[in-house]
Design a protein around this motif. Sequence first.
Motif, PDB file in Angstrom:
ATOM      1  N   THR A 174      17.594 -46.783 -23.563  1.00  0.00           N
ATOM      2  CA  THR A 174      18.674 -47.822 -22.838  1.00  0.00           C
ATOM      3  C   THR A 174      18.237 -49.279 -23.193  1.00  0.00           C
ATOM      4  O   THR A 174      17.227 -49.520 -23.766  1.00  0.00           O
ATOM      5  N   HIS A 175      19.335 -50.020 -22.998  1.00  0.00           N
ATOM      6  CA  HIS A 175      19.154 -51.499 -23.279  1.00  0.00           C
ATOM      7  C   HIS A 175      18.005 -52.072 -22.293  1.00  0.00           C
ATOM      8  O   HIS A 175      16.971 -53.031 -22.625  1.00  0.00           O
ATOM      9  N   GLU A 176      17.691 -51.441 -21.167  1.00  0.00           N
ATOM     10  CA  GLU A 176      16.653 -51.848 -20.271  1.00  0.00           C
ATOM     11  C   GLU A 176      15.246 -51.407 -21.058  1.00  0.00           C
ATOM     12  O   GLU A 176      14.344 -52.399 -20.969  1.00  0.00           O
ATOM     13  N   GLU A 177      15.281 -50.480 -21.617  1.00  0.00           N
ATOM     14  CA  GLU A 177      13.756 -50.195 -22.416  1.00  0.00           C
ATOM     15  C   GLU A 177      13.652 -50.972 -23.740  1.00  0.00           C
ATOM     16  O   GLU A 177      12.679 -51.344 -23.819  1.00  0.00           O
ATOM     17  N   THR A 188      20.049 -60.106 -22.028  1.00  0.00           N
ATOM     18  CA  THR A 188      19.909 -60.795 -23.318  1.00  0.00           C
ATOM     19  C   THR A 188      20.035 -59.657 -24.825  1.00  0.00           C
ATOM     20  O   THR A 188      20.596 -60.062 -25.669  1.00  0.00           O
ATOM     21  N   VAL A 189      19.273 -58.702 -24.339  1.00  0.00           N
ATOM     22  CA  VAL A 189      19.287 -57.521 -25.348  1.00  0.00           C
ATOM     23  C   VAL A 189      20.738 -56.909 -25.547  1.00  0.00           C
ATOM     24  O   VAL A 189      21.334 -56.653 -26.548  1.00  0.00           O
ATOM     25  N   THR A 190      21.568 -56.790 -24.432  1.00  0.00           N
ATOM     26  CA  THR A 190      23.041 -56.420 -24.537  1.00  0.00           C
ATOM     27  C   THR A 190      23.751 -57.324 -25.335  1.00  0.00           C
ATOM     28  O   THR A 190      24.498 -56.868 -26.200  1.00  0.00           O
ATOM     29  N   SER A 191      23.708 -58.635 -25.038  1.00  0.00           N
ATOM     30  CA  SER A 191      24.278 -59.669 -26.032  1.00  0.00           C
ATOM     31  C   SER A 191      23.997 -59.748 -27.336  1.00  0.00           C
ATOM     32  O   SER A 191      24.941 -59.729 -28.218  1.00  0.00           O
TER      33      SER A 191
END
Length: 222
Positions: A174-177, A188-191
């Motif tokens: 996941t983006h959180e991981e 930030t990771v998603t962007s």
Amino acid sequence: MGAARLETAAVDELEKVLIRQAGSTVHYPKGHVIFAAGDLADRVYLIESGWVKIYRLSADGRRVTVGSIRSPGEMMGLAETLWGGERTCFAGAINNVTMVIIRKNKFEELMGAHPFLAIKVAKLLGARMREAEGIIHEMVSWQAPGRLALTLLKMGERCGVETKSGIKIGLQLTHEELANMVGASRQTVTSLLNTFKHENSIAYEGREINIVNPDKLARWIM
């Protein structure tokens, strides 16, 4: 980038046989906490299948990944078990995991009877130390885009499968991981992943990331 390190970390077939004979095989479902901070460090683990993340909890309760994700053929829980005392980290199953658990006294007997296994453990701990030093350097020296790009490239090297369209990372995170791995927020990771996608460095195939252009992705590492 890390072939020699990964070769050092892997347990060969003879070593696996010895560990299996002295330990017991267990299965954990996705999301299971294999061990937690505060647990007695009295056993080591050989991962047969599946992937495990090692993490700590920050003051605000956020999971912060420390070290690399542990993969099939690797051992984990070594340093704290051989040192003694309590665990300082958590280990969580990213997907369904099968592993061999061996008690500390049995493992020490095994190393005494088979010195080549003790040498492998020493090499593994040395490799992990260098890995930790590298992570510290990355966190201090590089901004979030570089850290994320490097993490994706490392994952492609460790668990990627070459396809006609690039290197498919066969591990759904996941983006959180990913954020926990690179020390950034999920937003930030998603962007950044959207930026990598728009520049055609990566592409998505379902929930899996495909590295389309490793050279372009590597340009973010600065």
